[in-house]
Design a protein around this motif. Structure first.
Motif, PDB file in Angstrom:
ATOM      1  N   SER A  76       0.819  -1.208   0.000  1.00  0.00           N
ATOM      2  CA  SER A  76       0.000   0.000   0.000  1.00  0.00           C
ATOM      3  C   SER A  76       0.857   1.264   0.000  1.00  0.00           C
ATOM      4  O   SER A  76       2.026   1.243   0.405  1.00  0.00           O
ATOM      5  CB  SER A  76      -0.902   0.020   1.241  1.00  0.00           C
ATOM      6  OG  SER A  76      -0.134   0.220   2.418  1.00  0.00           O
ATOM      7  N   GLN A  78       0.550   3.643   2.030  1.00  0.00           N
ATOM      8  CA  GLN A  78       0.835   3.971   3.430  1.00  0.00           C
ATOM      9  C   GLN A  78       2.127   3.307   3.897  1.00  0.00           C
ATOM     10  O   GLN A  78       2.937   3.925   4.604  1.00  0.00           O
ATOM     11  CB  GLN A  78      -0.341   3.532   4.329  1.00  0.00           C
ATOM     12  CG  GLN A  78      -1.615   4.321   4.098  1.00  0.00           C
ATOM     13  CD  GLN A  78      -2.509   3.698   3.044  1.00  0.00           C
ATOM     14  OE1 GLN A  78      -2.080   2.855   2.254  1.00  0.00           O
ATOM     15  NE2 GLN A  78      -3.772   4.114   3.033  1.00  0.00           N
ATOM     16  N   ASP A  81       5.122   5.144   2.410  1.00  0.00           N
ATOM     17  CA  ASP A  81       5.400   6.422   3.071  1.00  0.00           C
ATOM     18  C   ASP A  81       6.143   6.236   4.391  1.00  0.00           C
ATOM     19  O   ASP A  81       6.914   7.099   4.797  1.00  0.00           O
ATOM     20  CB  ASP A  81       4.087   7.172   3.331  1.00  0.00           C
ATOM     21  CG  ASP A  81       3.483   7.735   2.057  1.00  0.00           C
ATOM     22  OD1 ASP A  81       4.203   7.809   1.039  1.00  0.00           O
ATOM     23  OD2 ASP A  81       2.287   8.073   2.073  1.00  0.00           O
ATOM     24  N   VAL A  82       5.921   5.098   5.071  1.00  0.00           N
ATOM     25  CA  VAL A  82       6.565   4.868   6.364  1.00  0.00           C
ATOM     26  C   VAL A  82       7.997   4.368   6.195  1.00  0.00           C
ATOM     27  O   VAL A  82       8.915   4.832   6.870  1.00  0.00           O
ATOM     28  CB  VAL A  82       5.749   3.857   7.202  1.00  0.00           C
ATOM     29  CG1 VAL A  82       6.560   3.381   8.418  1.00  0.00           C
ATOM     30  CG2 VAL A  82       4.446   4.493   7.659  1.00  0.00           C
ATOM     31  N   ASN A 107       2.493   9.718   9.473  1.00  0.00           N
ATOM     32  CA  ASN A 107       2.840   8.698   8.470  1.00  0.00           C
ATOM     33  C   ASN A 107       2.566   7.293   8.983  1.00  0.00           C
ATOM     34  O   ASN A 107       1.891   6.494   8.341  1.00  0.00           O
ATOM     35  CB  ASN A 107       4.314   8.824   8.080  1.00  0.00           C
ATOM     36  CG  ASN A 107       4.576   9.979   7.140  1.00  0.00           C
ATOM     37  OD1 ASN A 107       3.910  11.009   7.228  1.00  0.00           O
ATOM     38  ND2 ASN A 107       5.540   9.829   6.256  1.00  0.00           N
ATOM     39  N   ARG A 109       0.908   6.484  11.678  1.00  0.00           N
ATOM     40  CA  ARG A 109      -0.470   6.329  12.154  1.00  0.00           C
ATOM     41  C   ARG A 109      -1.407   5.965  11.005  1.00  0.00           C
ATOM     42  O   ARG A 109      -2.309   5.142  11.165  1.00  0.00           O
ATOM     43  CB  ARG A 109      -0.948   7.602  12.862  1.00  0.00           C
ATOM     44  CG  ARG A 109      -2.295   7.391  13.544  1.00  0.00           C
ATOM     45  CD  ARG A 109      -2.689   8.539  14.449  1.00  0.00           C
ATOM     46  NE  ARG A 109      -3.950   8.235  15.126  1.00  0.00           N
ATOM     47  CZ  ARG A 109      -4.059   7.605  16.273  1.00  0.00           C
ATOM     48  NH1 ARG A 109      -2.960   7.214  16.915  1.00  0.00           N
ATOM     49  NH2 ARG A 109      -5.230   7.357  16.809  1.00  0.00           N
ATOM     50  N   ARG A 110      -1.196   6.567   9.828  1.00  0.00           N
ATOM     51  CA  ARG A 110      -2.032   6.220   8.677  1.00  0.00           C
ATOM     52  C   ARG A 110      -1.876   4.746   8.300  1.00  0.00           C
ATOM     53  O   ARG A 110      -2.846   4.075   7.934  1.00  0.00           O
ATOM     54  CB  ARG A 110      -1.682   7.113   7.485  1.00  0.00           C
ATOM     55  CG  ARG A 110      -2.302   8.496   7.549  1.00  0.00           C
ATOM     56  CD  ARG A 110      -2.197   9.213   6.215  1.00  0.00           C
ATOM     57  NE  ARG A 110      -0.825   9.532   5.876  1.00  0.00           N
ATOM     58  CZ  ARG A 110      -0.244  10.689   6.175  1.00  0.00           C
ATOM     59  NH1 ARG A 110      -0.917  11.636   6.822  1.00  0.00           N
ATOM     60  NH2 ARG A 110       1.020  10.916   5.823  1.00  0.00           N
ATOM     61  N   LEU A 111      -0.642   4.228   8.388  1.00  0.00           N
ATOM     62  CA  LEU A 111      -0.424   2.820   8.099  1.00  0.00           C
ATOM     63  C   LEU A 111      -1.138   1.937   9.123  1.00  0.00           C
ATOM     64  O   LEU A 111      -1.776   0.938   8.758  1.00  0.00           O
ATOM     65  CB  LEU A 111       1.076   2.511   8.091  1.00  0.00           C
ATOM     66  CG  LEU A 111       1.467   1.047   7.886  1.00  0.00           C
ATOM     67  CD1 LEU A 111       0.977   0.531   6.538  1.00  0.00           C
ATOM     68  CD2 LEU A 111       2.981   0.867   8.013  1.00  0.00           C
ATOM     69  N   GLU A 113      -3.735   2.721  10.953  1.00  0.00           N
ATOM     70  CA  GLU A 113      -5.181   2.845  10.743  1.00  0.00           C
ATOM     71  C   GLU A 113      -5.628   1.985   9.574  1.00  0.00           C
ATOM     72  O   GLU A 113      -6.713   1.388   9.610  1.00  0.00           O
ATOM     73  CB  GLU A 113      -5.552   4.311  10.509  1.00  0.00           C
ATOM     74  CG  GLU A 113      -5.464   5.160  11.780  1.00  0.00           C
ATOM     75  CD  GLU A 113      -5.634   6.640  11.503  1.00  0.00           C
ATOM     76  OE1 GLU A 113      -5.578   7.041  10.312  1.00  0.00           O
ATOM     77  OE2 GLU A 113      -5.812   7.409  12.475  1.00  0.00           O
ATOM     78  N   ARG A 114      -4.783   1.905   8.537  1.00  0.00           N
ATOM     79  CA  ARG A 114      -5.107   1.043   7.403  1.00  0.00           C
ATOM     80  C   ARG A 114      -5.113  -0.418   7.826  1.00  0.00           C
ATOM     81  O   ARG A 114      -5.987  -1.197   7.415  1.00  0.00           O
ATOM     82  CB  ARG A 114      -4.086   1.267   6.279  1.00  0.00           C
ATOM     83  CG  ARG A 114      -4.280   0.385   5.050  1.00  0.00           C
ATOM     84  CD  ARG A 114      -5.623   0.598   4.417  1.00  0.00           C
ATOM     85  NE  ARG A 114      -5.786  -0.208   3.215  1.00  0.00           N
ATOM     86  CZ  ARG A 114      -6.951  -0.620   2.760  1.00  0.00           C
ATOM     87  NH1 ARG A 114      -8.079  -0.300   3.395  1.00  0.00           N
ATOM     88  NH2 ARG A 114      -7.027  -1.343   1.649  1.00  0.00           N
TER      89      ARG A 114
END
Length: 305
Positions: A76, A78, A81-82, A107, A109-111, A113-114
């Protein structure tokens, strides 16, 4: 090898997933192979750093379908980005600027959350398999194990690489990456009373063709060797107290550095094939005694061609 040939009694087996940043994609490949071979789900899961992220998805869906979800997570935007930044390079830039963290907490946190969105579970209590997540109380200098409450804060704390992401405050205490104090927490599995431990460790590396030529490459190699030899020492200390089986993909220093879709898919697939080769050769013998199994990915790639 047919399904169930290595199944054994998963109710007594704890899986331990170690840290390693972008190398965590290799862990996904090993997990896919284990479920493809019919291995029974574990009784417990323990994760540190990126192993905590991977462990949460498998604890939510301890099956081949769950490993498939994890694969999609690693492909993904996300995840890219991490893990796209080389940790040591970022740390060096932070040292020059005087900043404590290089990337925003948003960054990672979005991963997370996904990941929670994929499994549809946001608390430890909702997971199908009990999960322990290791983080570091940076002030006290000791590990903290999370096993209750909301998943995201604990996972964010365990994956907060120092110098890359800021510390995560939980109940007034700041926490950083669990790998600082225990990157491969097999001793915690024994403390929980596990009779069998299956670990997937990410810091094994083969002999280098050339000596590191830059400071960051030298530090990366030093960290890799330090963490892996800590695991070897722990294994020797604990192997008589429980059956401890470690799977160690042999990864080059650059593994996990390129987070574009194709290199990540290649790393996952190479480790999956290497793990399947081991399982086909070992069968039920894999869990008869404590052992360390190195998984050469070059051989796996050759088998795929």
């Amino acid at each position: 090898m047919g399904r169930g040939d290595i199944a054994g009694d998963g109710r007594k087996r704890t899986w331990v997933l170690g840290g390693g940043g972008g190398r965590g994609a290799a862990q996904v490949g090993a997990l896919l192979a284990l479920f493809e071979a019919g291995l029974e789900p574990p009784s417990h899961l323990i994760g540190a750093s990126v192993g905590a992220l991977n462990g949460a998805t498998i604890a939510g869906y301890p099956s081949l379908a769950g490993a498939g979800m994890l694969r999609e997570l690693w492909l993904s935007p996300q995840a890219r980005d991490v893990f796209r930044a080389h940790p040591l390079g970022v740390v060096l830039s932070r040292l020059r600027s005087g900043s404590v963290a290089a990337l925003p907490a948003a960054n990672v946190r979005r991963l997370l959350e996904r990941a929670v969105q994929l499994i549809g579970i946001d608390t430890f209590e909702g997971l199908q398999v009990p999960l322990q997540v290791v983080a570091t109380d940076i002030g006290a200098g000791r590990p903290r194990v999370f096993s209750q409450g909301p998943l995201i804060p604990a996972l964010q704390a365990s994956t907060a690489i120092p110098g890359i992401f800021p510390a995560v405050e939980i109940e007034g205490t700041p926490y950083l990456d669990g790998g600082i104090v225990d990157n491969m927490p097999i001793s915690l599995a024994l403390e929980l009373g596990s009779r069998e431990v299956l670990g997937i460790e990410l810091m094994a590396g083969g002999e280098l063709e050339r000596h590191p030529r830059s400071w960051s490459d030298l530090m990366a190699r030093t960290l890799q060797l330090t963490l892996h030899h800590r695991v070897l020492a722990d294994f020797e200390r604990l192997r008589q107290r429980s059956r401890v089986v470690l799977l160690c993909p042999v990864l080059p220093p650059s593994a996990g550095a390129d987070m574009r879709r194709e290199p990540v898919e290649t790393l996952i697939e190479a480790t999956r094939l290497a793990t399947r080769r081991l399982l086909a050769a070992q069968g039920r013998r894999l869990f008869r005694q404590s052992s360390i199994h190195y998984l050469p990915l070059d051989a796996a790639n050759s088998a795929a061609s």
